[in-house]
Design a protein around this motif. Structure first.
Motif, mmCIF file in Angstrom:
data_model
loop_
_atom_site.group_PDB
_atom_site.id
_atom_site.type_symbol
_atom_site.label_atom_id
_atom_site.label_comp_id
_atom_site.label_asym_id
_atom_site.label_seq_id
_atom_site.Cartn_x
_atom_site.Cartn_y
_atom_site.Cartn_z
ATOM 1 N N SER A 356 -5.383 -9.457 4.380
ATOM 2 C CA SER A 356 -6.500 -8.669 4.143
ATOM 3 C C SER A 356 -7.112 -8.145 5.602
ATOM 4 N N SER A 357 -7.265 -9.065 6.367
ATOM 5 C CA SER A 357 -7.980 -8.729 7.735
ATOM 6 C C SER A 357 -7.006 -7.939 8.704
ATOM 7 N N HIS A 358 -5.733 -7.781 8.348
ATOM 8 C CA HIS A 358 -4.959 -7.066 9.225
ATOM 9 C C HIS A 358 -5.176 -5.270 8.975
ATOM 10 N N ILE A 359 -5.055 -4.615 9.969
ATOM 11 C CA ILE A 359 -5.292 -3.174 9.574
ATOM 12 C C ILE A 359 -4.088 -2.764 9.131
ATOM 13 N N TRP A 360 -3.926 -1.647 8.288
ATOM 14 C CA TRP A 360 -2.755 -1.462 7.155
ATOM 15 C C TRP A 360 -2.481 -0.029 7.038
ATOM 16 N N LEU A 361 -1.073 -0.052 7.013
ATOM 17 C CA LEU A 361 -0.686 1.527 6.578
ATOM 18 C C LEU A 361 0.468 1.361 5.592
ATOM 19 N N LEU A 389 -0.319 -0.338 -11.778
ATOM 20 C CA LEU A 389 1.277 -0.587 -11.607
ATOM 21 C C LEU A 389 1.953 0.637 -12.048
ATOM 22 N N VAL A 390 1.488 1.073 -13.222
ATOM 23 C CA VAL A 390 1.968 2.477 -13.769
ATOM 24 C C VAL A 390 2.001 3.470 -12.517
ATOM 25 N N ARG A 391 0.785 3.556 -11.987
ATOM 26 C CA ARG A 391 0.681 4.675 -10.931
ATOM 27 C C ARG A 391 1.470 4.359 -9.664
ATOM 28 N N TYR A 392 1.676 2.803 -9.470
ATOM 29 C CA TYR A 392 2.429 2.763 -8.253
ATOM 30 C C TYR A 392 3.767 2.935 -8.255
ATOM 31 N N ARG A 393 4.488 2.798 -9.632
ATOM 32 C CA ARG A 393 5.753 3.137 -9.802
ATOM 33 C C ARG A 393 6.001 4.586 -9.431
ATOM 34 N N LYS A 394 5.193 5.400 -9.812
ATOM 35 C CA LYS A 394 5.263 7.083 -9.471
ATOM 36 C C LYS A 394 5.112 7.296 -8.053
ATOM 37 N N MET A 395 4.234 6.779 -7.545
ATOM 38 C CA MET A 395 3.866 7.148 -6.053
ATOM 39 C C MET A 395 3.304 6.095 -5.101
ATOM 40 N N GLY A 396 3.504 4.927 -5.358
ATOM 41 C CA GLY A 396 3.145 3.910 -4.491
ATOM 42 C C GLY A 396 1.659 3.661 -4.496
ATOM 43 N N PRO A 397 1.085 2.976 -3.579
ATOM 44 C CA PRO A 397 -0.326 2.581 -3.332
ATOM 45 C C PRO A 397 -0.841 3.825 -2.889
ATOM 46 N N GLY A 399 -3.214 6.359 -0.884
ATOM 47 C CA GLY A 399 -3.199 6.736 0.624
ATOM 48 C C GLY A 399 -1.525 6.575 1.121
ATOM 49 N N ALA A 400 -0.463 6.230 0.531
ATOM 50 C CA ALA A 400 0.605 5.825 1.105
ATOM 51 C C ALA A 400 1.474 7.220 1.829
ATOM 52 N N LEU A 401 2.116 7.128 2.775
ATOM 53 C CA LEU A 401 2.737 8.375 3.348
ATOM 54 C C LEU A 401 4.142 8.495 2.953
ATOM 55 N N ASN A 402 4.619 9.559 2.241
ATOM 56 C CA ASN A 402 5.900 9.443 1.832
ATOM 57 C C ASN A 402 6.857 10.012 3.019
ATOM 58 N N VAL A 403 7.965 9.222 3.565
ATOM 59 C CA VAL A 403 8.767 9.688 4.414
ATOM 60 C C VAL A 403 10.208 9.543 4.133
ATOM 61 N N SER A 404 11.104 10.203 5.004
ATOM 62 C CA SER A 404 12.641 10.166 4.651
ATOM 63 C C SER A 404 13.266 10.042 6.045
ATOM 64 N N VAL A 405 13.797 9.163 6.377
ATOM 65 C CA VAL A 405 14.487 9.144 7.956
ATOM 66 C C VAL A 405 15.693 10.075 7.522
ATOM 67 N N LYS A 415 4.110 9.141 13.100
ATOM 68 C CA LYS A 415 3.938 8.912 14.327
ATOM 69 C C LYS A 415 2.433 8.846 14.648
ATOM 70 N N LYS A 416 1.889 10.054 13.968
ATOM 71 C CA LYS A 416 0.580 10.474 14.344
ATOM 72 C C LYS A 416 -0.351 9.046 13.769
ATOM 73 N N ARG A 417 -0.215 8.972 12.387
ATOM 74 C CA ARG A 417 -0.717 7.856 11.813
ATOM 75 C C ARG A 417 -0.547 6.329 12.344
ATOM 76 N N VAL A 418 0.559 6.022 12.756
ATOM 77 C CA VAL A 418 0.916 4.915 13.550
ATOM 78 C C VAL A 418 0.085 4.700 14.978
ATOM 79 N N TYR A 419 0.001 6.058 15.583
ATOM 80 C CA TYR A 419 -0.747 5.964 16.824
ATOM 81 C C TYR A 419 -2.272 5.668 16.616
ATOM 82 N N GLU A 420 -2.727 6.346 15.636
ATOM 83 C CA GLU A 420 -4.226 5.943 15.078
ATOM 84 C C GLU A 420 -4.358 4.582 14.885
ATOM 85 N N LEU A 421 -3.639 4.093 14.094
ATOM 86 C CA LEU A 421 -3.359 2.682 13.579
ATOM 87 C C LEU A 421 -3.502 1.706 14.591
#
Length: 443
Positions: A356-361, A389-397, A399-405, A415-421
């Motif tokens: 929990s002490s780590h910065i998280w994204l 858990l029900v909510r997690y199955r639909k959209m994750g935690p 504030g989670a960011l949805n991506v597709s490589v 990349k913007k959020r990673v830079y801020e992190l």
């Protein structure tokens, strides 16, 4: 007593010697002390700096002095980078052949006319030379390979998980045992050769000694080759700069961590559609807004207790436990990774609480494959009452960011959020360093 007292008084005269002159009077001869000054040199091997306190009539060393002495004797724990300082290790065959070649070039001491004496002198010197040519590199390796307990905790974990617990110390122990054996046998045969009574006997004992030492090194020299392989393995470990902000990608196996590493950094991990593609720690670099950062891809974590985890999973835990990293946690809710969202949720909650002490994204990968209804495996409980858990199955935690490589969805925002992190992580590192400097140099 008067004589003793006078002797003590004379001994206490500083920086001078006493010369007794004589003065002849009417009643006899008297000794008159005359002071003659000479330069005096004082040799001091070591000054005692320990202070003592009197406790119940006895002198007891001051605890503060004991602590200071303990700190002086205890080697400081190394920073990361010890593996890059390891000495080059020669194969055992090369060490032996080089030592034999040099030993056979040794000549007897000049000026020995007697053939028997000359031969035993040459034999003893050659055996002594062979012993030293073999023992010196072994001692050098033993001294220059670091003691595991003084390594940085991260590198200590890498040794245990990569080489196996105890194998590193075992190889160094075999190396030291080989050195002692070579020295012992070499001295023994050199002594026997030096006591030979004839030229022929000296030659025979020389050959016996050379053969015996060669047999020992041939038999036990595999410890040198094991150390050579250890050095190669450890040097190949990724180098981590503790003062450079680091992004650590974590998640279940095959959720798309390696694909994101390729997008974000210079790291080129293997990408295949099966678990544990990442078989070690992969380190790359990110350059964002003209700033350089580190990124590490870690093996996937399964839903099980720590006792059941394999060494790949333990490597991931070691990175999180011992390195100051920001965490990019990757979730795959599409079912493509082979692990149900329900199991991923359990792992995620454990990791989030544990570190929990780590910065998280949080990032939900493969968002192009998500369906309107959540993916539920046959092993999942469909009637679960856990709203989170029900909510997690639909959209994750939250504030989670949805991506597709694959479809390049959300990558710019990532990349913007990673830079801020990483900027936040950089500030943490600076603050931590300032606190450590204040503790080391209190005003």
């Amino acid at each position: 007593m008067s004589g003793t007292s006078g002797l003590l008084q004379l001994c206490q005269v500083p920086s001078s010697s006493l010369f007794f002159g004589s003065s002849k009077l009417s009643k006899g001869l008297y000794l008159v002390p005359v002071r003659v000054m000479y330069p005096m040199s004082c040799l001091c091997k070591q000054m005692q700096t320990t202070t003592y306190a009197i406790v119940k009539g006895s002198y007891v060393s001051n605890p503060q002095n004991q602590q200071e002495n303990k700190e002086k004797l205890t080697p400081k724990v190394e920073n990361v980078g010890a593996f890059q300082k390891l000495p080059m290790v020669m194969p055992s065959v090369d060490i032996l052949h080089s030592a034999l070649r040099k030993a056979k070039r040794v000549l007897p001491t000049k000026g020995i006319a007697n053939a028997a004496k000359r031969e035993r002198n040459k034999g003893a010197k050659q055996l002594d030379a062979l012993m030293k040519e073999l023992a010196v590199p072994l001692r050098t390796y033993k001294e220059n390979f670091p003691n595991k307990k003084y390594l940085h905790p991260y590198e200590r974990s890498l040794i245990e998980l990569t080489l196996g617990d105890g194998n590193y110390e075992d190889v160094l122990g075999k190396l030291e045992a080989l050195r002692k054996k070579v020295v012992s046998v070499g001295k023994e045969h050199a002594s026997l050769c030096a006591k030979s009574l004839s030229k022929r006997e000296a030659e025979e004992r020389l050959n016996e000694g050379l053969k015996r030492i060669e047999e020992i090194f041939d038999g036990d020299g595999k410890a040198v080759d094991e150390l050579l392989n250890i050095a190669k393995t450890l040097r190949a470990m990724p180098v981590v700069d503790l003062e450079t902000p680091t992004l650590c990608l974590v998640g279940a196996p095959n959720v798309g961590k390696s694909s994101l590493v390729r997008v974000l950094s210079t790291g080129k991990p293997e990408i295949c559609n099966y678990p544990f593609t990442t078989r070690g720690i992969l380190m790359g670099h990110i350059n964002l807004s003209y700033q350089n950062f580190q990124v590490t891809d870690t093996p996937g974590i399964l839903r099980r207790s720590d006792e059941e985890r394999n060494n790949l999973e333990k490597l991931t835990l070691a990175v999180l436990a011992h390195l100051p990293t920001a965490v990019l946690y990757v979730h795959d809710l599409s079912g493509e990774c082979g692990m149900s969202p329900s199991d991923q949720f359990v792992i995620y909650k454990e990791m989030r609480e544990r570190f929990s002490s780590h910065i998280w994204l949080d990032v939900v990968s493969k968002c192009d494959l998500l369906q309107a209804s959540p993916v539920i495996f046959a092993t999942d409980d469909c009637n679960v009452d856990n709203f989170e858990l029900v909510r997690y199955r639909k959209m994750g935690p939250d504030g989670a960011l949805n991506v597709s490589v694959k479809n390049e969805i959300g990558l710019d925002e990532l990349k913007k959020r990673v830079y801020e992190l990483l900027v936040s992580q950089s500030e943490r590192i600076k603050n931590q360093k300032s606190k450590e400097e204040e503790l080391e140099n209190p005003s």
